[in-house]
Design a protein around this motif. Structure first.
Motif, PDB file in Angstrom:
ATOM      1  N   THR A 189       9.470  33.444  39.134  1.00  0.00           N
ATOM      2  CA  THR A 189       9.798  32.818  37.857  1.00  0.00           C
ATOM      3  C   THR A 189       8.851  33.321  36.774  1.00  0.00           C
ATOM      4  N   SER A 190       9.067  32.852  35.563  1.00  0.00           N
ATOM      5  CA  SER A 190       8.214  33.244  34.434  1.00  0.00           C
ATOM      6  C   SER A 190       7.459  32.043  33.877  1.00  0.00           C
ATOM      7  N   GLY A 191       7.157  31.073  34.743  1.00  0.00           N
ATOM      8  CA  GLY A 191       6.443  29.900  34.266  1.00  0.00           C
ATOM      9  C   GLY A 191       5.812  29.107  35.399  1.00  0.00           C
ATOM     10  N   TYR A 192       4.914  28.216  35.022  1.00  0.00           N
ATOM     11  CA  TYR A 192       4.273  27.332  35.990  1.00  0.00           C
ATOM     12  C   TYR A 192       5.198  26.179  36.366  1.00  0.00           C
ATOM     13  N   VAL A 193       4.955  25.605  37.524  1.00  0.00           N
ATOM     14  CA  VAL A 193       5.571  24.331  37.899  1.00  0.00           C
ATOM     15  C   VAL A 193       4.445  23.388  38.302  1.00  0.00           C
ATOM     16  N   GLY A 194       4.671  22.095  38.112  1.00  0.00           N
ATOM     17  CA  GLY A 194       3.649  21.125  38.443  1.00  0.00           C
ATOM     18  C   GLY A 194       3.612  20.834  39.934  1.00  0.00           C
ATOM     19  N   ALA A 195       2.477  20.294  40.370  1.00  0.00           N
ATOM     20  CA  ALA A 195       2.310  20.005  41.793  1.00  0.00           C
ATOM     21  C   ALA A 195       3.301  18.965  42.274  1.00  0.00           C
ATOM     22  N   THR A 196       3.439  17.878  41.528  1.00  0.00           N
ATOM     23  CA  THR A 196       4.373  16.820  41.941  1.00  0.00           C
ATOM     24  C   THR A 196       5.285  16.361  40.816  1.00  0.00           C
ATOM     25  N   SER A 197       5.100  16.888  39.607  1.00  0.00           N
ATOM     26  CA  SER A 197       5.939  16.513  38.463  1.00  0.00           C
ATOM     27  C   SER A 197       5.998  17.689  37.502  1.00  0.00           C
ATOM     28  N   GLY A 198       6.490  17.453  36.288  1.00  0.00           N
ATOM     29  CA  GLY A 198       6.583  18.537  35.329  1.00  0.00           C
ATOM     30  C   GLY A 198       5.211  19.096  34.969  1.00  0.00           C
ATOM     31  N   TYR A 199       5.124  20.413  34.817  1.00  0.00           N
ATOM     32  CA  TYR A 199       3.851  21.058  34.507  1.00  0.00           C
ATOM     33  C   TYR A 199       3.372  20.672  33.117  1.00  0.00           C
ATOM     34  N   GLY A 200       2.050  20.537  32.964  1.00  0.00           N
ATOM     35  CA  GLY A 200       1.435  20.291  31.664  1.00  0.00           C
ATOM     36  C   GLY A 200       0.123  21.040  31.561  1.00  0.00           C
ATOM     37  N   SER A 201      -0.169  21.608  30.402  1.00  0.00           N
ATOM     38  CA  SER A 201      -1.398  22.386  30.243  1.00  0.00           C
ATOM     39  C   SER A 201      -2.649  21.526  30.368  1.00  0.00           C
ATOM     40  N   SER A 202      -2.497  20.214  30.236  1.00  0.00           N
ATOM     41  CA  SER A 202      -3.642  19.318  30.414  1.00  0.00           C
ATOM     42  C   SER A 202      -3.812  18.905  31.877  1.00  0.00           C
ATOM     43  N   GLY A 203      -2.954  19.411  32.748  1.00  0.00           N
ATOM     44  CA  GLY A 203      -3.104  19.137  34.167  1.00  0.00           C
ATOM     45  C   GLY A 203      -4.440  19.644  34.682  1.00  0.00           C
ATOM     46  N   THR A 204      -4.894  19.081  35.764  1.00  0.00           N
ATOM     47  CA  THR A 204      -6.228  19.422  36.273  1.00  0.00           C
ATOM     48  C   THR A 204      -6.176  19.966  37.698  1.00  0.00           C
ATOM     49  N   ILE A 205      -7.169  20.762  38.020  1.00  0.00           N
ATOM     50  CA  ILE A 205      -7.387  21.249  39.375  1.00  0.00           C
ATOM     51  C   ILE A 205      -8.866  21.064  39.673  1.00  0.00           C
ATOM     52  N   ARG A 206      -9.179  20.400  40.773  1.00  0.00           N
ATOM     53  CA  ARG A 206     -10.584  20.232  41.128  1.00  0.00           C
ATOM     54  C   ARG A 206     -10.886  20.965  42.441  1.00  0.00           C
ATOM     55  N   TYR A 207     -12.113  21.454  42.532  1.00  0.00           N
ATOM     56  CA  TYR A 207     -12.555  22.220  43.690  1.00  0.00           C
ATOM     57  C   TYR A 207     -13.834  21.616  44.262  1.00  0.00           C
ATOM     58  N   ASP A 208     -13.990  21.764  45.578  1.00  0.00           N
ATOM     59  CA  ASP A 208     -15.209  21.320  46.236  1.00  0.00           C
ATOM     60  C   ASP A 208     -15.475  22.212  47.444  1.00  0.00           C
ATOM     61  N   MET A 209     -16.724  22.240  47.861  1.00  0.00           N
ATOM     62  CA  MET A 209     -17.158  22.990  49.057  1.00  0.00           C
ATOM     63  C   MET A 209     -16.649  24.433  49.050  1.00  0.00           C
ATOM     64  N   VAL A 210     -16.820  25.087  47.899  1.00  0.00           N
ATOM     65  CA  VAL A 210     -16.432  26.489  47.767  1.00  0.00           C
ATOM     66  C   VAL A 210     -17.469  27.335  48.515  1.00  0.00           C
ATOM     67  N   THR A 211     -17.027  28.062  49.536  1.00  0.00           N
ATOM     68  CA  THR A 211     -17.970  28.731  50.439  1.00  0.00           C
ATOM     69  C   THR A 211     -17.486  30.126  50.820  1.00  0.00           C
TER      70      THR A 211
END
Length: 234
Positions: free
Chosen positions: A175-197
């Motif tokens: 496709t030519s666009g993002y999709v949201g994880a569980t709903s419609g995509y939004g640029s204010s959506g967040t992704i968090r990371y932990d234990m990056v190794t």
């Protein structure tokens, strides 16, 4: 029977290689000190954001982090639905000198409107060029832990002071666009990371057997030579 030095060295290498190498963490970020600086690094490491992404420290509850406080790195400021494919996210530069069979692991949690697809990119030349190693899909708002990719089969990832990886939001495949994880995509959506190794095994140095081991080795080789001579004589 005389033993050639090359034969002894080959046998010594065989003894050395028989020991199983244990992977160790080369660099790790757990974010528990509310800092983007690595928790530790064997050789040197650095962190940066890409494409205007901003960060904050939030709860890492649900990740594999057993530290206290258990923080995670929250990222936001991703592109509009059809802009910035694989250009916004986080970057980890990690010197792998002295290590081989490196692998990258991390825990990830998305908001419902965060990009469902994340690409893992890597560089072998200090960021002059980047290659996509893998892609991951998230369709949940819970932490998905121990996401991993092995660089063991990628030539140049081992023993490289110019190695690095990126985790970036990507368009849904085909496709030519993002999709949201569980709903419609939004640029204010967040992704968090932990234990990056990033982990790997130490590259072994040449090992010369102790005198006792060398004696046993020579006795064994002598036995092999004796059997070979008897077979030729018969």
């Amino acid at each position: 029977m005389q033993f050639k030095p090359a034969l002894l060295l080959a046998a010594a290498a065989l003894i050395a290689s028989s020991a199983q190498a244990t992977p160790v963490a080369i660099a790790q970020w757990n974010y528990n000190t509310s800092s983007t600086k690595q928790t530790f690094s064997m050789n040197g490491a650095s962190f940066s954001t890409l494409g205007g992404v901003t960060t904050a420290f939030v709860s890492g509850s649900g990740s594999t982090d057993s530290g206290s406080p258990n923080n995670a790195l929250n990222t936001t400021g991703y592109g509009t639905i059809s802009t910035g494919n694989m250009t916004r996210g986080v970057q980890f530069m990690i010197d792998t000198s002295g290590y081989q069979d490196v692998s990258f692991t991390f825990d990830q949690r998305n908001s419902g409107t965060g990009s469902a697809w994340t690409a893992l990119l890597y560089t072998l030349d200090d960021g002059d060029s980047w290659t996509k190693a893998s892609q991951f899909q998230i369709s949940s708002t819970s932490f998905l832990n121990n996401r991993s990719f092995s660089f063991a089969d990628i030539e140049g990832a081992d023993n490289n002071p110019l190695f690095g990886v990126q985790l970036v939001a990507m368009f849904a495949p085909g496709t030519s666009g993002y999709v949201g994880a569980t709903s419609g995509y939004g640029s204010s959506g967040t992704i968090r990371y932990d234990m990056v190794t990033l982990s790997g095994t130490e590259i072994p140095e040449a090992v010369i057997p102790e005198p006792g081991s060398l004696g046993l080795l020579m006795a064994g080789l002598g036995g092999i030579g004796f059997v070979a001579r008897r077979r030729r004589a018969s």
